[in-house]
Design an enzyme around this catalytic site. Structure first.
Site, PDB file in Angstrom:
ATOM      1  N   HIS A 100      94.048  97.263  25.793  1.00 33.56           N
ATOM      2  CA  HIS A 100      93.035  96.516  25.045  1.00 33.56           C
ATOM      3  C   HIS A 100      93.193  96.723  23.536  1.00 33.56           C
ATOM      4  O   HIS A 100      92.248  96.990  22.823  1.00 33.56           O
ATOM      5  CB  HIS A 100      91.642  96.965  25.512  1.00 33.56           C
ATOM      6  CG  HIS A 100      90.549  96.074  25.027  1.00 33.56           C
ATOM      7  ND1 HIS A 100      90.372  94.803  25.495  1.00 33.56           N
ATOM      8  CD2 HIS A 100      89.583  96.275  24.108  1.00 33.56           C
ATOM      9  CE1 HIS A 100      89.333  94.259  24.883  1.00 33.56           C
ATOM     10  NE2 HIS A 100      88.839  95.136  24.039  1.00 33.56           N
ATOM     11  N   LYS A 142      94.013  95.692  19.707  1.00 35.73           N
ATOM     12  CA  LYS A 142      93.953  94.562  18.778  1.00 35.73           C
ATOM     13  C   LYS A 142      94.616  95.046  17.506  1.00 35.73           C
ATOM     14  O   LYS A 142      94.049  95.825  16.756  1.00 35.73           O
ATOM     15  CB  LYS A 142      92.519  94.142  18.509  1.00 35.73           C
ATOM     16  CG  LYS A 142      91.814  93.667  19.750  1.00 35.73           C
ATOM     17  CD  LYS A 142      90.357  93.472  19.466  1.00 35.73           C
ATOM     18  CE  LYS A 142      89.628  93.454  20.783  1.00 35.73           C
ATOM     19  NZ  LYS A 142      88.464  94.252  20.802  1.00 35.73           N
ATOM     20  N   ASP A 185     104.036  91.697   7.468  1.00 35.18           N
ATOM     21  CA  ASP A 185     105.112  91.960   6.510  1.00 35.18           C
ATOM     22  C   ASP A 185     105.627  93.398   6.556  1.00 35.18           C
ATOM     23  O   ASP A 185     106.041  93.958   5.539  1.00 35.18           O
ATOM     24  CB  ASP A 185     104.668  91.611   5.087  1.00 35.18           C
ATOM     25  CG  ASP A 185     104.362  90.130   4.916  1.00 35.18           C
ATOM     26  OD1 ASP A 185     104.939  89.317   5.669  1.00 35.18           O
ATOM     27  OD2 ASP A 185     103.545  89.798   4.045  1.00 35.18           O
TER      28      ASP A 185
END
Length: 82
Positions: free
Chosen positions: A13, A15, A20
């Protein structure tokens, strides 16, 4: 964007965004109106090339043991009938 399924773990889970190769964005925040307006979310922005490299290496390790997502025929047929 290709989607991969990491079935090696019960829950993945994370995120995380690596931008860059030097900026990491992570936290509980879901990029939705609900998260922005109602939820108690957190978002951390880290500007560090070494940390970005480590997050990228972790992502690659999971990608390496993941399988490409293949749409099931029933999902496709269900969407066509909407």
């Amino acid at each position: 964007m290709p989607v991969r399924i990491d079935a090696k773990h019960a829950i993945a889970h994370n995120k995380v965004m690596v931008i860059d190769a030097e900026v990491v964005i992570t936290g509980s925040f879901n990029f939705t109106r609900q998260a922005e307006q109602s939820n108690a979310e957190n978002l951390l922005v880290i500007r560090d090339k070494l940390i970005a490299k480590r997050y990228t290496e972790n992502w690659q390790a999971h990608a390496d043991h993941s399988e490409p997502y293949e749409k099931k025929e029933t999902e496709h047929a269900h969407r066509e009938h909407r």
